[in-house]
Motif scaffolding. Structure first.
Motif, short mmCIF file in Angstrom:
data_model
loop_
_atom_site.label_atom_id
_atom_site.label_comp_id
_atom_site.label_asym_id
_atom_site.label_seq_id
_atom_site.Cartn_x
_atom_site.Cartn_y
_atom_site.Cartn_z
N THR A 50 0.80 -1.34 -0.16
CA THR A 50 0.08 0.20 -0.05
C THR A 50 0.94 1.30 0.00
O THR A 50 0.17 2.36 -0.14
N GLU A 51 2.14 1.17 0.11
CA GLU A 51 3.19 2.19 0.34
C GLU A 51 4.33 1.85 -0.67
O GLU A 51 4.58 0.48 -0.73
N ASN A 90 -1.56 8.71 -9.48
CA ASN A 90 -2.64 8.46 -8.53
C ASN A 90 -2.43 8.03 -7.32
O ASN A 90 -2.67 8.18 -6.12
N PHE A 91 -1.45 6.88 -7.32
CA PHE A 91 -1.12 6.14 -5.93
C PHE A 91 -0.17 7.17 -5.01
O PHE A 91 -0.47 7.28 -3.91
N ASN A 92 0.49 7.88 -5.80
CA ASN A 92 1.23 8.82 -4.97
C ASN A 92 0.51 9.82 -4.46
O ASN A 92 0.75 10.36 -3.40
N PHE A 93 -0.51 10.40 -5.02
CA PHE A 93 -1.49 11.36 -4.61
C PHE A 93 -2.32 10.96 -3.55
O PHE A 93 -2.35 11.68 -2.77
N LYS A 94 -2.62 9.51 -3.47
CA LYS A 94 -3.29 9.09 -2.36
C LYS A 94 -2.58 8.98 -1.08
O LYS A 94 -2.96 9.12 -0.10
N CYS A 95 -1.14 8.76 -1.31
CA CYS A 95 -0.26 8.71 -0.43
C CYS A 95 0.19 10.41 0.25
O CYS A 95 1.15 10.31 1.04
N LYS A 96 -0.36 11.22 -0.53
CA LYS A 96 -0.10 12.58 -0.36
C LYS A 96 1.54 13.01 -0.67
O LYS A 96 2.00 13.79 -0.25
N TYR A 98 3.04 14.32 -3.07
CA TYR A 98 2.29 15.14 -4.57
C TYR A 98 3.55 15.46 -5.20
O TYR A 98 3.32 15.74 -6.56
N ASN A 125 -4.77 16.04 -13.41
CA ASN A 125 -4.18 15.50 -11.92
C ASN A 125 -3.02 16.29 -11.60
O ASN A 125 -3.04 16.39 -10.23
N CYS A 129 -2.17 18.47 -7.92
CA CYS A 129 -0.98 18.47 -7.11
C CYS A 129 -0.33 19.85 -6.95
O CYS A 129 0.14 20.22 -5.69
#
Length: 321
Positions: A50-51, A90-96, A98, A125, A129
């Motif tokens: 998940t990370e 998108n994965f990095n965005f969800k993990c903040k 940016y 997207n 960010c």
């Protein structure tokens, strides 16, 4: 075989099997997931992560292989690569993360695929960010590109209006709000944004009018002051046309008697004047006296020359009128 004999044989086989298993050498599986760390180990597995691993941390072999396959241009089309980079973003965005997300979206745009909707999503997207990082100018540009790639892209249009608000582009913000309200006149978020933009625009225009009025008033005051001085016979000598640097060089051509240590040199001297606001203002040595007099509304003129935190008033020679 009779039924009783069959049952006895089955029972004997079961006992033999139990004895065989009990006699096997007992070994521990060292690489397994025990009950204390199974969740941690699972989180490291590429299928359950998940990370992302930290920068510089070695990727698991399976993940490294999957990534190489994922970004191989020989087996992926430009559209597939752009889509893969979008997923990473998108994965990095969800993990903040940016900034990492921006890098992923940028790589996706570099593929220059022909899917304009996908390109619009990448721009949109990335603009999100930038907005969260308060990079409003970059956000503004990306929103414009997203709308260019997909006319009527509402998400990008909303963010563009918000970005215009942050940049002080109130008229453009209002125009974007009007475009959005055409398709949804009851959108409370956009209505509220438009009201706020109108209010700030009125305040901005009021401040600009006030600034213009004060500028004209100051110019008129300066003109009246010069006319009053001329009517009283006040004459400006050449010192008002000569630059302060030249005057300093002339005044300090020889070391003054009070400068025992020879500290005061023209290049090290700073000049200030006291204005009508009772504050001290610094003067550029390359300026002329006439320029300073025309720029300042003053009660009295004092020139302060200092070096190494030593202060003293030095009047005459520099200002004569």
């Amino acid at each position: 075989m009779a039924e009783g004999e069959r049952a006895a044989l089955c029972a004997k086989l079961d006992r033999d099997l139990d004895q065989f298993i009990a006699g096997l050498e007992k070994k521990t599986y060292a690489d397994g997931w025990d009950q204390n760390n199974w969740q941690e180990e699972m989180a490291k597995h590429p299928f359950f992560m998940t990370e992302q691993p930290n920068e510089g941390e070695k990727l698991p072999p399976l993940m490294e292989g999957l990534q190489q396959l994922k970004y191989d241009s020989s087996v992926n089309s430009p559209e597939e690569l752009a889509s893969n980079y979008k997923e990473d973003g998108n994965f990095n965005f969800k993990c903040k993360n940016y900034r990492k997300a921006i890098l992923s979206y940028t790589e996706g745009l570099k593929q220059k695929c022909n899917n304009m909707e996908l390109n619009a999503q990448l721009y949109n997207n990335r603009s999100a960010c930038h907005f969260l990082l308060k990079n409003y100018r970059s956000c503004y540009i990306d929103c414009k590109e997203a709308i260019k790639a997909n006319v009527g892209y509402r998400k990008a249009q909303v963010r563009l209006a918000q970005c215009c608000m942050e940049l002080g582009l109130y008229e453009e913000c209002i125009n974007n709000c009007d475009i959005l309200l055409k398709s949804n006149r009851k959108d409370e978020q956009i209505i509220s944004l438009r009201i706020k933009a109108e209010k700030l625009l009125r305040e901005k225009e009021r401040d600009e009018r006030k600034e213009l009025f004060n500028k004209k008033k100051n110019e008129l005051d300066k003109k009246k002051l010069l006319e009053a001085m001329q009517s009283r016979g006040v004459q400006f000598l050449e010192s008002s046309k000569c630059r302060f640097q030249q005057q300093l060089e002339e005044v300090f051509m020889e070391t003054p008697s009070w400068d025992k240590e020879g500290k005061y040199k023209p290049k090290d001297i700073r000049i200030y004047y006291e204005g009508a606001d009772n504050k001290v203002h610094r003067v550029n040595r390359s300026s002329k006296l006439g320029t300073v007099l025309s720029e300042s509304r003053y009660i009295n003129i004092n020139v302060v020359v200092y070096l190494h935190s030593e202060f003293f008033s030095y009047i005459a020679a520099l200002l004569k009128f």
